[in-house]
Design an enzyme around this catalytic site. Structure first.
Site, PDB file in Angstrom:
ATOM      1  N   GLU A 143      -5.202 -15.254  -2.895  1.00 19.16           N
ATOM      2  CA  GLU A 143      -4.902 -14.125  -3.773  1.00 19.16           C
ATOM      3  C   GLU A 143      -4.364 -14.915  -5.129  1.00 19.16           C
ATOM      4  OE1 GLU A 143      -3.932 -10.740  -4.091  1.00 19.16           O
ATOM      5  OE2 GLU A 143      -3.240 -11.491  -6.067  1.00 19.16           O
TER       6      GLU A 143
ATOM      7  N   CYS B  56     -12.291  -0.159  -3.042  1.00 26.77           N
ATOM      8  CA  CYS B  56     -11.497   0.989  -3.660  1.00 26.77           C
ATOM      9  C   CYS B  56     -12.331   1.585  -4.604  1.00 26.77           C
ATOM     10  CB  CYS B  56     -10.178   0.509  -4.229  1.00 26.77           C
ATOM     11  SG  CYS B  56     -10.257  -0.777  -5.382  1.00 26.77           S
TER      12      CYS B  56
ATOM     13  N   GLN C 121       0.711  -1.198  -0.072  1.00 28.81           N
ATOM     14  CA  GLN C 121      -0.072  -0.111  -0.130  1.00 28.81           C
ATOM     15  C   GLN C 121       0.719   1.299  -0.027  1.00 28.81           C
ATOM     16  OE1 GLN C 121      -3.153  -0.003  -0.441  1.00 28.81           O
ATOM     17  NE2 GLN C 121      -4.061  -1.764   0.215  1.00 28.81           N
TER      18      GLN C 121
HETATM   19  N1  SAH Z   1      -5.835  -6.904   0.901  1.00 28.96           N
HETATM   20  C1  SAH Z   1      -4.389  -6.439   0.176  1.00 28.96           C
HETATM   21  C2  SAH Z   1      -4.436  -6.419  -1.546  1.00 28.96           C
HETATM   22  C3  SAH Z   1      -5.761  -5.638  -2.152  1.00 28.96           C
HETATM   23  S1  SAH Z   1      -5.660  -5.570  -3.750  1.00 28.96           S
HETATM   24  C4  SAH Z   1      -3.803  -5.308   0.750  1.00 28.96           C
HETATM   25  O1  SAH Z   1      -4.371  -4.327   1.309  1.00 28.96           O
HETATM   26  O2  SAH Z   1      -2.574  -5.225   0.506  1.00 28.96           O
HETATM   27  C5  SAH Z   1      -6.728  -6.586  -4.582  1.00 28.96           C
HETATM   28  C6  SAH Z   1      -5.778  -7.890  -4.691  1.00 28.96           C
HETATM   29  O3  SAH Z   1      -6.908  -8.938  -5.350  1.00 28.96           O
HETATM   30  C7  SAH Z   1      -4.677  -7.700  -5.642  1.00 28.96           C
HETATM   31  O4  SAH Z   1      -3.623  -8.299  -5.019  1.00 28.96           O
HETATM   32  C8  SAH Z   1      -4.993  -8.669  -6.773  1.00 28.96           C
HETATM   33  O5  SAH Z   1      -3.855  -9.479  -7.410  1.00 28.96           O
HETATM   34  C9  SAH Z   1      -6.082  -9.792  -6.359  1.00 28.96           C
HETATM   35  N2  SAH Z   1      -7.030 -10.382  -7.298  1.00 28.96           N
HETATM   36  C10 SAH Z   1      -7.566  -9.760  -8.216  1.00 28.96           C
HETATM   37  N3  SAH Z   1      -8.498 -10.740  -8.736  1.00 28.96           N
HETATM   38  C11 SAH Z   1      -8.674 -11.788  -7.726  1.00 28.96           C
HETATM   39  C12 SAH Z   1      -9.400 -13.053  -7.840  1.00 28.96           C
HETATM   40  N4  SAH Z   1     -10.238 -13.246  -8.803  1.00 28.96           N
HETATM   41  N5  SAH Z   1      -8.954 -13.512  -6.519  1.00 28.96           N
HETATM   42  C13 SAH Z   1      -8.254 -13.619  -5.818  1.00 28.96           C
HETATM   43  N6  SAH Z   1      -7.545 -12.312  -5.864  1.00 28.96           N
HETATM   44  C14 SAH Z   1      -7.695 -11.643  -6.744  1.00 28.96           C
END
Ligand code: SAH
Length: 479
Positions: free
Chosen positions: A358, A434, A308
């Site tokens: 993830e 977001c 982040q």
């Molecule tokens: N919670 C984490 C990241 C949030 S961003 C943090 O706060 O740091 C959203 C994340 O979802 C990204 O890492 C992206 O790679 C992942 N993502 C996107 N599509 C997805 C899916 N279908 N299943 C699982 N993860 C996914």
């Protein structure tokens, strides 16, 4: 509608779009005007006319809005990185709150009075500048052929020189000056996107706000010169100067020989120091105005890691998510879309068992390493799509959930994912979003399926931009 391109008009700006453009109206017909602010009386030039709306360019502010302020950055109009820097910060927060509320009402179907009741006060920043821990500066050449670092002008790929972005850390400038002077002295060329020639493409800088550790990675269009790890001409001179900068812990190059817009190359070579920097995200007590409350999780961050960009607001957002999860230590908790496990490891502190899911394998590797580095043993990480892994683990392995946390990308949760959540029926669902439009869409599904929206809160992770982050807490209605 009788309006023509290039026509000059005077409008009052009465509203703002989700993209941050001002909206002026004449006899109910709307004009979208970039850089205009609610409350401005403005002279505009019509640039494009459509059936139900038109675009205008702000030519002159005739009477400035009471919310109009002098932007800190002289380039804010050309840059496009900040869309609402000319708007007073308090007003930015109002704008973000009302954007979320509008979506929850319009798309989610919630009553306005209900939303007003359950929304908690927006979490803004006390110092809404210099909050970013990461910067990626493109490198180019000015008209005289000198190397420059800056930003892309608007939607073009022309680089405007500026080493001092108002959202970034002060080290950025010093690091970029060192690199530019090295390029001048050693005649190292900037990459040219059109010809595909030249060497230095981008500079990535990251800083751990808690640790003070700084990382610089030069993204280069070059092949290693041999076994001597010489990637750049006289690179030892560059390393010598960069390594003297306070906090410098890691200097690396990333090889990117591809044409196209992708910034980072996959191949990273550490030239000096460590391959990662460390940073800690602390838990904050939501009930005590987000005071720091002792423990934190330490992360190792490489040039390619997702992390982040606003660490202070991240602490507040994750702490809020943890408090919405309402854990007592006995729960099985899922963290879907977990990235490098940031939220998962927070949850693990107060849960019996956490499962993180993830889609990016490298992020899951980082998550496992982060868990191990922090001595956390009750978090398990699974690679795959949330909408596939969750049903599989529930239906085939019989793993349940007391709480499910989701933090999806802008497109929100997949239908199959929501469907499985409704089958698993955890006590609570915490939704970190977001994009409040897809949030509203998904909340409607969850609320139609047996949940009640209990609380929601906007956390301003990206001051000066139109981006909004929001956390929501849902409770099962039959419990
Ligand atoms: N919670 C984490 C990241 C949030 S961003 C943090 O706060 O740091 C959203 C994340 O979802 C990204 O890492 C992206 O790679 C992942 N993502 C996107 N599509 C997805 C899916 N279908 N299943 C699982 N993860 C996914």
């Amino acid at each position: 509608m009788g309006y023509e391109k290039n026509q000059m008009l005077t409008v009052e700006i009465v509203d703002i779009t989700a993209q941050g453009e001002g909206i002026g109206k004449l006899d109910g017909y709307p004009f979208f005007v970039k850089d205009a602010i609610i409350g401005d009386k403005a002279r505009i030039r019509v640039t494009r006319v459509k059936k139900n709306y038109a675009y205008g360019r702000l030519e002159k502010v005739l009477v400035p809005s009471p919310f109009r302020i002098t932007p800190k950055c002289a380039f804010h109009k050309q840059c496009g990185g900040c869309q609402i820097q000319a708007m007073d910060y308090e007003q930015q927060l109002r704008f973000k709150e009302s954007k979320v509320k509008n979506n929850l009402v319009r798309i989610g179907g919630f009553a306005p009075a209900f939303i007003d009741k359950i929304m908690e006060p927006v979490v803004g920043m006390e110092e809404p500048f210099h909050y970013r821990n990461k910067a990626q500066y493109p490198i180019g050449t000015d008209r005289e052929g000198n190397p420059i670092a800056g930003f892309y002008a608007g939607r073009t790929h022309d680089i405007i020189a500026n080493t001092d972005c108002a959202l970034g850390v002060e080290e950025n400038r010093e690091i970029l000056e060192v690199i530019l002077s090295y390029m001048r002295n050693q005649h190292v060329s900037a990459y040219n996107e059109v010809t595909g020639e030249g060497v230095i493409r981008h500079v990535l800088i990251r800083k751990g706000f808690q640790s003070g550790e700084v990382m610089v990675c030069l993204i280069i269009n070059a092949r290693p010169a041999g076994n001597d790890c010489q990637y750049l001409p006289s690179q030892e001179k560059l390393i010598e100067s960069l390594s003297k900068i306070a906090g410098m812990m890691s200097i690396s190059v990333s090889i990117n020989r591809e044409k196209g817009n992708t910034i980072m190359g996959k191949e990273i070579h550490t030239l000096w120091g460590n391959s990662t920097i460390k940073d800690t995200i602390h838990f904050r007590d939501v009930s005590r105005n987000f005071e720091t409350a002792g423990w934190g999780i330490t992360f190792a961050i490489s040039p390619l890691s997702f992390y982040q960009v606003n660490p202070l607001q991240t602490e507040r957002l994750y702490s809020l998510a943890l408090s919405y999860a309402g854990l007592t230590g006995k729960e099985t908790v899922w963290d879907l879309y977990c990235g490098i496990g940031t939220i998962s490891l927070f949850l693990a502190k107060n849960a019996k068992q956490v499962y993180g899911v993830e889609i990016v394998p490298q992020a899951i590797e980082d998550a496992r390493q982060n868990a191990a580095d922090n001595g956390i043993e009750n978090a398990q990480f699974l690679v795959g799509k949330a909408e596939e892994v969750l049903p599989e683990m529930y239906e085939q392995k019989g793993i349940s959930a007391d709480v499910i946390v989701v933090d999806p990308p802008r497109k929100g949760c997949d239908g199959a994912c929501l469907e499985t959540i409704l089958k698993m029926m955890p006590e609570r669902v915490v939704y970190v979003s977001c994009d409040s439009a897809t949030l509203a869409r998904d909340l409607k599904v969850l609320c139609d399926g047996g949940y009640e929206l209990k609380k929601g809160r906007v956390v301003d992770m990206f001051p000066m931009t139109i981006h909004v982050e929001v956390a929501c807490c849902l409770q099962r209605t039959d419990s």
